[in-house]
Design an enzyme around this catalytic site. Structure first.
Site, PDB file in Angstrom:
ATOM      1  N   LYS A   6       0.830  -1.207   0.000  1.00  0.00           N
ATOM      2  CA  LYS A   6       0.000   0.000   0.000  1.00  0.00           C
ATOM      3  C   LYS A   6       0.864   1.257   0.000  1.00  0.00           C
ATOM      4  O   LYS A   6       0.633   2.184  -0.788  1.00  0.00           O
ATOM      5  CB  LYS A   6      -0.940   0.003   1.205  1.00  0.00           C
ATOM      6  CG  LYS A   6      -1.908   1.187   1.210  1.00  0.00           C
ATOM      7  CD  LYS A   6      -2.864   1.125   2.384  1.00  0.00           C
ATOM      8  CE  LYS A   6      -2.190   1.526   3.661  1.00  0.00           C
ATOM      9  NZ  LYS A   6      -3.132   1.673   4.791  1.00  0.00           N
ATOM     10  N   ASP A  13      -6.862   1.218   1.057  1.00  0.00           N
ATOM     11  CA  ASP A  13      -6.925   1.315   2.514  1.00  0.00           C
ATOM     12  C   ASP A  13      -8.349   0.993   2.962  1.00  0.00           C
ATOM     13  O   ASP A  13      -9.181   0.543   2.171  1.00  0.00           O
ATOM     14  CB  ASP A  13      -6.483   2.702   2.984  1.00  0.00           C
ATOM     15  CG  ASP A  13      -7.480   3.795   2.605  1.00  0.00           C
ATOM     16  OD1 ASP A  13      -8.434   3.519   1.846  1.00  0.00           O
ATOM     17  OD2 ASP A  13      -7.316   4.925   3.090  1.00  0.00           O
TER      18      ASP A  13
END
Length: 214
Positions: A124, A142
């Site tokens: 991420k 997220d």
């Protein structure tokens, strides 16, 4: 998990996002690729606003890996104590700064694999840096994006990896560079977790969420 919306509906949704905000911006303050990398690494389990408060003075004295190493771990801790898990994050930032100096000439690499090899940098974080600094259409999923993607049917998936693939597979390519920011901002301010603000939603007539708020 919602069903996948048809291609034309997904296109319409992103056309609306683009019209409302043609050039969405991430909310983490940074001045270069290195400060962006550090800010994103610090933002895990913390708010962007909280990270920005901590890094405002930090980046004035340590905006390169060399200057961060000169500051040292304890010096860094003094700036980021207000952020959750600050001890572990400080260790990782110092370690990754050393690697950047020793192996990359002080530069942040523009390869996902190279970024993920750095301490405290997962997929991420790597995707955020690739997207925000180099404009690569990487999708950093997220909790906000995961919720919006599944709730609306824009890119449903059982886990973050599946949602990342669903965005890449189903969002028209011309919208993929900014898809990450449109979705995260939508989830942060409109399609919130407990009581989504459906009356203010740009795509409420397209969304598959059954429990829309009045």
């Amino acid at each position: 998990m919602a069903k996948q919306l048809p291609y034309r509906t997904v296109r319409t949704a992103f056309e609306r996002f683009e019209t409302a905000e043609p050039e969405p911006r991430g909310e983490l303050s940074h001045t270069n690729a290195y400060t962006l990398l550090v800010a994103v690494a610090l933002s895990a389990q913390a708010t962007d606003a909280g990270v920005n408060r901590a890094t405002k003075e930090l980046f004035q004295v340590a905006d390169t890996p060399e200057r961060m190493l000169a500051l040292g771990e304890e010096g860094l801790v003094g700036h980021i104590k207000s952020i959750g898990l600050y001890r572990n994050k400080a260790k990782n930032v110092i370690k990754l700064s050393r690697i950047l100096v020793d192996e990359y000439g002080g530069e942040v690499p523009s390869s996902r694999a190279a970024l993920q090899s750095l301490p405290g940098v997962g997929r991420k974080t790597a995707n955020v840096v690739l997207n925000m600094w180099w404009g690569f259409p990487a999708q950093a999923v997220d909790t906000h994006i995961f919720r919006v993607a599944n709730r609306t049917g824009l890119a449903p998936g059982k886990d973050v990896a599946a949602v990342e693939r669903a965005i890449e597979d189903n969002v028209p390519v011309e919208f993929q560079r900014h898809a990450h920011h449109w979705l995260i901002l939508h989830g942060r301010y409109v399609c919130v977790a407990r009581k989504p603000k459906c009356p203010a939603c740009l795509i409420r007539d397209l969304c598959l969420f059954e429990d829309k708020t009045a």
